[in-house]
Design a protein around this motif. Sequence first.
Motif, PDB file in Angstrom:
ATOM      1  N   HIS A  92      -6.892   8.246   3.342  1.00 26.77           N
ATOM      2  CA  HIS A  92      -6.225   6.975   3.634  1.00 26.77           C
ATOM      3  C   HIS A  92      -6.071   6.846   5.138  1.00 26.77           C
ATOM      4  N   LYS A  93      -6.505   5.707   5.666  1.00 30.03           N
ATOM      5  CA  LYS A  93      -6.386   5.434   7.098  1.00 30.03           C
ATOM      6  C   LYS A  93      -4.946   5.017   7.394  1.00 30.03           C
ATOM      7  N   LYS A  94      -4.328   5.699   8.348  1.00 25.08           N
ATOM      8  CA  LYS A  94      -2.941   5.421   8.732  1.00 25.08           C
ATOM      9  C   LYS A  94      -2.901   4.271   9.725  1.00 25.08           C
ATOM     10  N   GLU A  95      -1.965   3.344   9.489  1.00 28.01           N
ATOM     11  CA  GLU A  95      -1.785   2.199  10.373  1.00 28.01           C
ATOM     12  C   GLU A  95      -0.284   1.963  10.564  1.00 28.01           C
ATOM     13  N   ARG A  96       0.133   1.804  11.809  1.00 30.66           N
ATOM     14  CA  ARG A  96       1.531   1.432  12.061  1.00 30.66           C
ATOM     15  C   ARG A  96       1.665  -0.056  11.770  1.00 30.66           C
ATOM     16  N   PHE A 143      -0.843   3.243   4.554  1.00 29.90           N
ATOM     17  CA  PHE A 143      -2.023   4.084   4.378  1.00 29.90           C
ATOM     18  C   PHE A 143      -3.002   3.362   3.462  1.00 29.90           C
ATOM     19  N   HIS A 144      -4.177   3.010   4.002  1.00 32.88           N
ATOM     20  CA  HIS A 144      -5.171   2.228   3.285  1.00 32.88           C
ATOM     21  C   HIS A 144      -6.342   3.117   2.875  1.00 32.88           C
ATOM     22  N   PRO A 149       0.860  -1.185   0.000  1.00 31.65           N
ATOM     23  CA  PRO A 149       0.000   0.000   0.000  1.00 31.65           C
ATOM     24  C   PRO A 149       0.901   1.241   0.000  1.00 31.65           C
ATOM     25  N   ILE A 150       0.302   2.409  -0.066  1.00 30.24           N
ATOM     26  CA  ILE A 150       1.090   3.623   0.145  1.00 30.24           C
ATOM     27  C   ILE A 150       1.705   3.497   1.539  1.00 30.24           C
ATOM     28  N   HIS A 151       2.980   3.822   1.656  1.00 32.86           N
ATOM     29  CA  HIS A 151       3.650   3.728   2.958  1.00 32.86           C
ATOM     30  C   HIS A 151       4.770   4.749   3.037  1.00 32.86           C
ATOM     31  N   ASP A 152       5.241   4.953   4.270  1.00 30.65           N
ATOM     32  CA  ASP A 152       6.408   5.802   4.492  1.00 30.65           C
ATOM     33  C   ASP A 152       7.573   4.906   4.880  1.00 30.65           C
ATOM     34  N   HIS A 153       8.682   5.503   5.229  1.00 35.62           N
ATOM     35  CA  HIS A 153       9.844   4.750   5.691  1.00 35.62           C
ATOM     36  C   HIS A 153      10.235   5.167   7.103  1.00 35.62           C
ATOM     37  N   ALA A 154       9.236   5.579   7.875  1.00 37.03           N
ATOM     38  CA  ALA A 154       9.451   5.944   9.276  1.00 37.03           C
ATOM     39  C   ALA A 154      10.572   6.970   9.429  1.00 37.03           C
ATOM     40  N   ASP A 156      -2.366  16.690   7.118  1.00 37.49           N
ATOM     41  CA  ASP A 156      -1.453  16.410   8.232  1.00 37.49           C
ATOM     42  C   ASP A 156      -1.189  14.907   8.358  1.00 37.49           C
ATOM     43  N   THR A 157       0.065  14.484   8.213  1.00 34.70           N
ATOM     44  CA  THR A 157       0.405  13.053   8.283  1.00 34.70           C
ATOM     45  C   THR A 157       0.396  12.506   9.705  1.00 34.70           C
ATOM     46  N   SER A 158       0.263  13.366  10.703  1.00 32.03           N
ATOM     47  CA  SER A 158       0.176  12.864  12.079  1.00 32.03           C
ATOM     48  C   SER A 158      -1.263  12.508  12.451  1.00 32.03           C
ATOM     49  N   ALA A 159      -2.215  12.838  11.583  1.00 28.98           N
ATOM     50  CA  ALA A 159      -3.628  12.525  11.842  1.00 28.98           C
ATOM     51  C   ALA A 159      -3.907  11.046  11.552  1.00 28.98           C
TER      52      ALA A 159
END
Length: 188
Positions: free
Chosen positions: A177-181, A169-170, A84-89, A112-115
Amino acid sequence: MPHSAELSADVRTLIKRLDRAVSLVQPETICEEVKASLIQLAVSIPADFLKPAPERYARRLLHRCPDGSYSVMVMVWAPGQGTPIHDHAGKWCVECVIEGQIEITKYNPTSDTSAETVRFEEVETEIASPGEVGILFPPNEYHRIRNVSDTKAITVHVYAGEMLWCHAFHPIESGEHKKERCDLSYTG
């Protein structure tokens, strides 16, 4: 993870070059040197690293620098597998296609990516072939990777430190997109 003595001469040479690269001060300079190292070396990866996994892409640790400054990951993508769309922490990463073709789509967050939910705009999509290298450097780290071909694809990723988690991010109905760790594991 194989012991250093079990690694091919190409991989041991790559590790020496990466050790020198990550000793540089500026992250941008580190990434450029890592990119040059990956482009210039034909890496002989152990055969047991090159098998696809049935459920999702395979993620195998090739090398972890003893001082923790970087790690080298081999990823094998069966046809249709992707992320999925993702970051690299917040970690820089240099990614190189070794075999096959990979579709990489880059995104910019527009909220805001912290949301808990995030909006993204697609920046570009490209198809990367063997020998092509990309650099992800925070805050430009949001992307999706997929194997859109009919054959497996293999990529090598060099991360700052060891990437043990990220945010995925789904998509949800609102267009956000719902953020999930996500805690990341290695494929056996």
